[in-house]
Write an enzyme that holds these catalytic residues in place. Sequence first.
Site, mmCIF file in Angstrom:
data_model
loop_
_atom_site.group_PDB
_atom_site.id
_atom_site.type_symbol
_atom_site.label_atom_id
_atom_site.label_comp_id
_atom_site.label_asym_id
_atom_site.label_seq_id
_atom_site.Cartn_x
_atom_site.Cartn_y
_atom_site.Cartn_z
ATOM 1 N N GLY A 129 -2.061 7.554 1.354
ATOM 2 C CA GLY A 129 -2.533 8.361 2.611
ATOM 3 C C GLY A 129 -3.593 7.574 3.595
ATOM 4 C CD GLU A 182 -1.715 -8.444 3.060
ATOM 5 O OE1 GLU A 182 -1.901 -7.208 2.697
ATOM 6 O OE2 GLU A 182 -1.330 -9.417 2.382
#
Length: 613
Positions: free
Chosen positions: A57, A91
């Site tokens: 979430g 990343e």
Amino acid sequence: LTARPQLFSRPFSIPRCVHDTFISYKQADTRNFVSHLYDALGRNKIRAFIDRSLERGLEITPVINEAIERSRSAIIVISQNYASSPWCLDELDKILECKEKKGQLVFLIFMDVDPREMREQSGPFARIGQSEKGSGQKNVDNIQRWRDALCKAGNLTGWPLENRLEAEFIKSVVEKISRRLSGLQKKPLAFHLVRLDSQIQALYSLLQLEVEEVLIVGISGTSGIGRTTLVRALYHRIADQFDRSYFLSNMMDISSQDGLIKMLETFSGDIPKYLEFSDDIRVAINLMRSKLHNKRVLLVFDDVEGLGAPLSHLIKALNLGSGSRVILIPRHKDTLINLCNKIYKVRPLNDDQALELFSWNAFQERYPKNDYKMLSNCFTSFFKGLPLALTVMGSFLNGKSVKEWQGAFGRLKKIHQVKVHDILRIVIDGLEDNERTIFLDIACFLNGYDKEEIIKSLDQCGVHANSGIEILAQKLLIYIDENNKIQMHDLFEEMGRQIVIQECPQNPSKRSRIWHHEDALQVFKQNSGTNAIEGIKLGKVAVEDLIMNADSFKKMKKLRLFIMIDHVPHCGPAGHLSEKLWRCFAGNSNNMFAFLEALVKEISKFWSRGGGA
């Protein structure tokens, strides 16, 4: 010319690192490998962040970005499908940004991929950001940024798994990462959260990176004021704006053959065999020129000692490209005269910065503890903003009682004039015998040597090297650099050598350590070795000289360390090493004399037969 952007848009601060390393990987390819890597890092007390620790979430990108920013290093596991993932590529881009701006360490692991394909973006790297979930206009807009990141990463040195056993490979990688992180953690003179933004910005402006001519900038200031720390901080932020960048530490006499070879080793990583035995300095210069010719280069010479004229000729001979910058940090200010286009003088810390730096080293906190506030202010006021004294004395006082602090300050007050040598001598005098022995050995012989080699050598001498080196590092008297080499500030090196010289100022043979080649050679040629000598270092010398003077070793009953340039150090317990070396060289002496005697007989026979007719 278009002006370059301001280096910092807001005041610079260093966020506290939460993780030792961040692991970037493609889960579908390397989940099991990374799981084993993560466990191995944990066993070595290396705190690693991987994305499986995220709660469901949460928004991934902000959390990942923060984790990367608050990591001391990053491990990138490059696999077949790594480049197909927009997540992985973002990343990678963020990691490289932290590497360039903050000097974050980056470790690459290649699993069944070729770095060349990564640079060329061929093979598995041809489909960039095109995973099943990742196609779309937004990714199309990001592709060039990802391509640039892959190209940059492909030029970094990494570790290929190839056909090695996974367990052995992971063990080897973790050991290397641990050493690199250990060196980063123990680097001295780090200003921790003490801001250097104003001085970094001032030096950046002085470099005038928008100017296309080659500029030489000198850094002046009192020894121990943080010149190297300041330049290194700026170096990490601007290195990516140059074709090549090199930070050359402990250069000493750069006009010598040994100094040039040390430079060449930094530039190329390997020294050609023919150069090791060459006395032609031009050969070394030509090889360096081939690396730097017409390249835009950032070149830092730290701890330079030598005449300005030879250094000036060397810089010109390298034929650096337009826009190159050379930064000189000299041992003596005279080196900068008539050599630099500009000179930046490093300022001492103000009172607030000095107290903050002292507190971080004494308490690992930003401000002093209540019982120590008044004494902390006394120390910082006495040191007049000198970072070296603040960090080393703060570390020395860490964990000590108020009474011990009062005793240390009482000794300081006896110093009529603030001299950094006198301040630091208090710390050195407080060392136990084992640590003092190691400190003097490093100062006289071993500064810049590999940590593992030093431990192995000193252990053979009966010295407890591992624990001793840890204590010296904790006290910030030494540090282990990113190449696992032990480094000592030139002030400590000078002080250590002065301590040894004071043992017998007039006669080197009565000192515990002899490091000057001329002094050492004289000991052998005059057969003047004594029981005082524990270590001796020779430069390049003909082995025949040692063979002819082998008896000198018999007088050095306490000898435990014998070093010859370009040879492995000879080490051993006092009383055994001298006998071993005597047998070695005396045996060669007997062989040599036997050979000469046989040769004379053969020549005599030749002449007696009328060979000269």
